[in-house]
Design a protein around this motif. Structure first.
Motif, PDB file in Angstrom:
ATOM      1  N   LYS A 133       0.824  -1.209   0.000  1.00  0.00           N
ATOM      2  CA  LYS A 133       0.000   0.000   0.000  1.00  0.00           C
ATOM      3  C   LYS A 133       0.861   1.263   0.000  1.00  0.00           C
ATOM      4  O   LYS A 133       0.630   2.201  -0.763  1.00  0.00           O
ATOM      5  CB  LYS A 133      -0.930   0.008   1.209  1.00  0.00           C
ATOM      6  CG  LYS A 133      -1.765   1.285   1.295  1.00  0.00           C
ATOM      7  CD  LYS A 133      -2.534   1.394   2.603  1.00  0.00           C
ATOM      8  CE  LYS A 133      -3.250   2.736   2.690  1.00  0.00           C
ATOM      9  NZ  LYS A 133      -3.948   2.913   3.990  1.00  0.00           N
ATOM     10  N   TYR A 157       2.817  -7.143  -9.227  1.00  0.00           N
ATOM     11  CA  TYR A 157       1.810  -6.430  -8.438  1.00  0.00           C
ATOM     12  C   TYR A 157       0.549  -7.277  -8.344  1.00  0.00           C
ATOM     13  O   TYR A 157       0.119  -7.885  -9.327  1.00  0.00           O
ATOM     14  CB  TYR A 157       1.480  -5.083  -9.070  1.00  0.00           C
ATOM     15  CG  TYR A 157       2.473  -3.994  -8.737  1.00  0.00           C
ATOM     16  CD1 TYR A 157       2.386  -3.290  -7.544  1.00  0.00           C
ATOM     17  CD2 TYR A 157       3.506  -3.685  -9.619  1.00  0.00           C
ATOM     18  CE1 TYR A 157       3.304  -2.290  -7.227  1.00  0.00           C
ATOM     19  CE2 TYR A 157       4.428  -2.686  -9.326  1.00  0.00           C
ATOM     20  CZ  TYR A 157       4.313  -1.987  -8.127  1.00  0.00           C
ATOM     21  OH  TYR A 157       5.221  -1.009  -7.834  1.00  0.00           O
ATOM     22  N   CYS A 158      -0.058  -7.290  -7.154  1.00  0.00           N
ATOM     23  CA  CYS A 158      -1.272  -8.075  -6.925  1.00  0.00           C
ATOM     24  C   CYS A 158      -2.339  -7.169  -6.312  1.00  0.00           C
ATOM     25  O   CYS A 158      -2.086  -6.515  -5.292  1.00  0.00           O
ATOM     26  CB  CYS A 158      -0.988  -9.242  -5.980  1.00  0.00           C
ATOM     27  SG  CYS A 158       0.394 -10.309  -6.484  1.00  0.00           S
ATOM     28  N   TYR A 159      -3.522  -7.140  -6.930  1.00  0.00           N
ATOM     29  CA  TYR A 159      -4.618  -6.289  -6.468  1.00  0.00           C
ATOM     30  C   TYR A 159      -5.836  -7.146  -6.149  1.00  0.00           C
ATOM     31  O   TYR A 159      -6.011  -8.229  -6.722  1.00  0.00           O
ATOM     32  CB  TYR A 159      -4.979  -5.255  -7.537  1.00  0.00           C
ATOM     33  CG  TYR A 159      -3.801  -4.440  -8.025  1.00  0.00           C
ATOM     34  CD1 TYR A 159      -3.204  -3.482  -7.215  1.00  0.00           C
ATOM     35  CD2 TYR A 159      -3.281  -4.649  -9.311  1.00  0.00           C
ATOM     36  CE1 TYR A 159      -2.119  -2.733  -7.669  1.00  0.00           C
ATOM     37  CE2 TYR A 159      -2.202  -3.908  -9.770  1.00  0.00           C
ATOM     38  CZ  TYR A 159      -1.625  -2.951  -8.947  1.00  0.00           C
ATOM     39  OH  TYR A 159      -0.553  -2.218  -9.397  1.00  0.00           O
ATOM     40  N   GLU A 192       0.916   6.236 -10.241  1.00  0.00           N
ATOM     41  CA  GLU A 192       1.777   5.654 -11.278  1.00  0.00           C
ATOM     42  C   GLU A 192       3.229   6.097 -11.125  1.00  0.00           C
ATOM     43  O   GLU A 192       4.162   5.315 -11.336  1.00  0.00           O
ATOM     44  CB  GLU A 192       1.262   6.039 -12.663  1.00  0.00           C
ATOM     45  CG  GLU A 192       2.083   5.438 -13.803  1.00  0.00           C
ATOM     46  CD  GLU A 192       1.597   5.881 -15.171  1.00  0.00           C
ATOM     47  OE1 GLU A 192       2.255   5.524 -16.159  1.00  0.00           O
ATOM     48  OE2 GLU A 192       0.567   6.582 -15.238  1.00  0.00           O
ATOM     49  N   ASP A 220      -4.978  -1.038  -4.475  1.00  0.00           N
ATOM     50  CA  ASP A 220      -5.275  -0.483  -5.792  1.00  0.00           C
ATOM     51  C   ASP A 220      -3.947  -0.103  -6.448  1.00  0.00           C
ATOM     52  O   ASP A 220      -2.883  -0.259  -5.848  1.00  0.00           O
ATOM     53  CB  ASP A 220      -6.211   0.725  -5.703  1.00  0.00           C
ATOM     54  CG  ASP A 220      -5.719   1.773  -4.721  1.00  0.00           C
ATOM     55  OD1 ASP A 220      -4.535   2.159  -4.801  1.00  0.00           O
ATOM     56  OD2 ASP A 220      -6.505   2.201  -3.848  1.00  0.00           O
ATOM     57  N   GLN A 221      -4.005   0.441  -7.672  1.00  0.00           N
ATOM     58  CA  GLN A 221      -2.776   0.775  -8.390  1.00  0.00           C
ATOM     59  C   GLN A 221      -2.102   2.024  -7.857  1.00  0.00           C
ATOM     60  O   GLN A 221      -0.917   2.246  -8.114  1.00  0.00           O
ATOM     61  CB  GLN A 221      -3.078   0.939  -9.882  1.00  0.00           C
ATOM     62  CG  GLN A 221      -3.494  -0.368 -10.553  1.00  0.00           C
ATOM     63  CD  GLN A 221      -3.616  -0.229 -12.055  1.00  0.00           C
ATOM     64  OE1 GLN A 221      -3.453   0.859 -12.612  1.00  0.00           O
ATOM     65  NE2 GLN A 221      -3.892  -1.336 -12.729  1.00  0.00           N
ATOM     66  N   VAL A 232       2.722   2.313  -3.343  1.00  0.00           N
ATOM     67  CA  VAL A 232       1.993   3.002  -4.413  1.00  0.00           C
ATOM     68  C   VAL A 232       1.277   4.268  -3.954  1.00  0.00           C
ATOM     69  O   VAL A 232       0.708   4.984  -4.773  1.00  0.00           O
ATOM     70  CB  VAL A 232       0.971   2.050  -5.073  1.00  0.00           C
ATOM     71  CG1 VAL A 232       1.679   0.853  -5.682  1.00  0.00           C
ATOM     72  CG2 VAL A 232      -0.105   1.594  -4.094  1.00  0.00           C
ATOM     73  N   HIS A 233       1.335   4.565  -2.643  1.00  0.00           N
ATOM     74  CA  HIS A 233       0.594   5.727  -2.151  1.00  0.00           C
ATOM     75  C   HIS A 233       1.454   6.760  -1.416  1.00  0.00           C
ATOM     76  O   HIS A 233       1.089   7.945  -1.398  1.00  0.00           O
ATOM     77  CB  HIS A 233      -0.537   5.286  -1.217  1.00  0.00           C
ATOM     78  CG  HIS A 233      -1.738   4.761  -1.928  1.00  0.00           C
ATOM     79  ND1 HIS A 233      -2.680   5.580  -2.521  1.00  0.00           N
ATOM     80  CD2 HIS A 233      -2.151   3.491  -2.160  1.00  0.00           C
ATOM     81  CE1 HIS A 233      -3.618   4.839  -3.073  1.00  0.00           C
ATOM     82  NE2 HIS A 233      -3.328   3.561  -2.886  1.00  0.00           N
ATOM     83  N   ARG A 276       4.745   3.990  -8.499  1.00  0.00           N
ATOM     84  CA  ARG A 276       4.951   2.616  -8.985  1.00  0.00           C
ATOM     85  C   ARG A 276       6.193   2.531  -9.860  1.00  0.00           C
ATOM     86  O   ARG A 276       6.932   1.538  -9.820  1.00  0.00           O
ATOM     87  CB  ARG A 276       3.737   2.136  -9.783  1.00  0.00           C
ATOM     88  CG  ARG A 276       2.540   1.748  -8.958  1.00  0.00           C
ATOM     89  CD  ARG A 276       1.592   0.814  -9.736  1.00  0.00           C
ATOM     90  NE  ARG A 276       1.370   1.248 -11.097  1.00  0.00           N
ATOM     91  CZ  ARG A 276       0.484   2.158 -11.470  1.00  0.00           C
ATOM     92  NH1 ARG A 276      -0.262   2.768 -10.551  1.00  0.00           N
ATOM     93  NH2 ARG A 276       0.323   2.479 -12.748  1.00  0.00           N
ATOM     94  N   ARG A 277       6.428   3.550 -10.664  1.00  0.00           N
ATOM     95  CA  ARG A 277       7.588   3.528 -11.561  1.00  0.00           C
ATOM     96  C   ARG A 277       8.906   3.606 -10.794  1.00  0.00           C
ATOM     97  O   ARG A 277       9.960   3.297 -11.361  1.00  0.00           O
ATOM     98  CB  ARG A 277       7.506   4.680 -12.558  1.00  0.00           C
ATOM     99  CG  ARG A 277       6.447   4.496 -13.640  1.00  0.00           C
ATOM    100  CD  ARG A 277       6.767   5.358 -14.867  1.00  0.00           C
ATOM    101  NE  ARG A 277       6.918   6.763 -14.503  1.00  0.00           N
ATOM    102  CZ  ARG A 277       5.943   7.664 -14.561  1.00  0.00           C
ATOM    103  NH1 ARG A 277       4.725   7.295 -14.934  1.00  0.00           N
ATOM    104  NH2 ARG A 277       6.169   8.918 -14.229  1.00  0.00           N
TER     105      ARG A 277
END
Length: 374
Positions: free
Chosen positions: A8, A62-64, A48, A44-45, A11-12, A51-52
């Motif tokens: 989490k 990645y697993c959602y 971006e 969630d994703q 990505v946040h 994530r990069r």
């Protein structure tokens, strides 16, 4: 081998726990063998751009959640079923939490606990947050097979507040990127200097502007420092920032203090590199990444006693009591440009922080995973 991670924060969160998680996963993806898969479980994703910052490699997945109505509920409960279905060998809670029931489900677990400030300094939290954080901490240490502390200070707190045996705790310092060691071009320095309207001569303080970070100590120290020296404060503002601004106004320090709230990661190295020194007057930290960033940037550091900051900065940084204005001012004055031994102090500090910069941290963590699988 399949290693699962609570992703989490990856990505946040732009800094802090997010930086810790992204750096560790990047280091691990280089250190593991080809048959090891790193599975990043996120609700969630997210962002971006964040994530990069995780290097795309075949061993990272990645697993959602597929059918989660409430993302927070999946992260705290539903994820366990996914871990079992994916045959995950060991799961790592990177931000002090583990899902409920993970031990009952037979999934081996590791958790990193960064700090217990809500227990050590409850005055910085409201009663509801304290209760939630305390409940999560006690449940997590009951679930975890292995606990990671990122500093000796945090390890002591886990033992004291959680009544945890030292045999269950591994001390593995936080890995740090070498991003701040790269020297910026003259064009970049001039661009950043112009866009942020930086003063000609300044010391820098990086961190969230909240009461625990105690930046007012550095502001008050300006009275005893050369008038041409300014303070640049870089960080997200909390309500405490109003108190800082009020003091600045009342003491006519407007021209000597610059507060920057929205500095990008791309610009921060230049702000460090144009400073004379870094000050980090926090009353309590789990580790103190800005100290290492400043040292990597070639700056001497003045910080405060009372937590783990000596572990982050080593013997060649200076430390004063978090209420000692005179001591803070004297320490800053002793590391400004032209001060005797300044360059030697910085060089020795840079040698010290190299222990946080390499894949040794990833190798230690990988050994923990392997031990939990035996």
């Amino acid at each position: 081998m399949k290693i699962g991670f609570d992703a989490k924060r990856i990505v946040h969160n732009n800094t802090g726990l997010g930086s810790y998680a992204r750096t560790l996963v990047n280091d691990l993806s280089e250190a593991v063998t080809d048959d090891t898969q790193l599975r990043l479980y996120a609700p969630d994703q997210g962002n971006e751009r964040l994530r990069r910052q995780v290097v795309a490699r075949p061993n990272i997945v990645y697993c959602y959640p597929q059918h989660a109505t409430f993302k927070w509920l999946w992260r705290s409960h539903g994820i366990v079923a996914d871990l079992v279905a994916d045959d995950v060998d060991v799961y790592h809670g990177l931000s002090g939490e583990l899902p409920v029931g993970i031990s009952k489900a037979g999934v081996r677990s590791v958790v990193t606990i960064h700090d217990l400030i809500f227990l050590r300094h409850p005055e910085y939290y409201n009663s509801f947050d304290r209760a939630i954080y305390t409940w999560k901490f006690r449940r997590t240490i009951a679930e975890a097979d292995r606990i990671i502390a990122i500093s000796e200070c945090t390890k002591r707190d886990i033992m004291f507040y959680g009544n945890v045996s030292p045999d269950r705790i591994s001390l593995i310092y936080q890995s740090c990127s070498t991003f701040f060691k790269l020297r910026e071009s003259e064009d970049k320095l001039q661009d950043v200097n112009a866009r942020y309207m930086l003063p000609p001569r300044y010391i820098v303080c990086v961190g969230t502007i909240e009461e625990r970070k105690n930046v007012l100590l550095a502001v008050k120290a300006l009275h005893r420092l050369p008038e041409e020296l300014s303070l640049v404060i870089v960080g997200r503002s909390k309500p405490y920032c109003s108190k800082v601004r009020e003091y600045i106004e009342q003491n006519r320090l407007n021209k000597r203090v610059l507060i920057l709230n929205d500095v990008s990661n791309e610009d921060l190295p230049a702000i460090y590199q144009m400073a004379e020194a870094s000050v980090y007057p926090s009353r309590y930290e789990g580790f103190g990444i800005p100290i290492i960033e400043a040292i990597q940037s070639g700056l001497p550091v003045v910080a405060c006693t009372g937590s783990c900051l000596e572990e982050a900065g080593g013997n060649d940084s200076l430390y004063v009591d978090p209420d000692d204005v005179y001591g803070m001012a004297d320490a800053i004055a002793s590391v400004l440009k032209g001060a005797p031994g300044r360059e030697q102090r910085v060089e020795r500090a840079q040698q010290y922080v190299r222990r946080f910069e390499n894949n040794n941290v990833a190798e230690q963590m990988l050994q923990v995973y392997l031990n939990e699988m035996k």
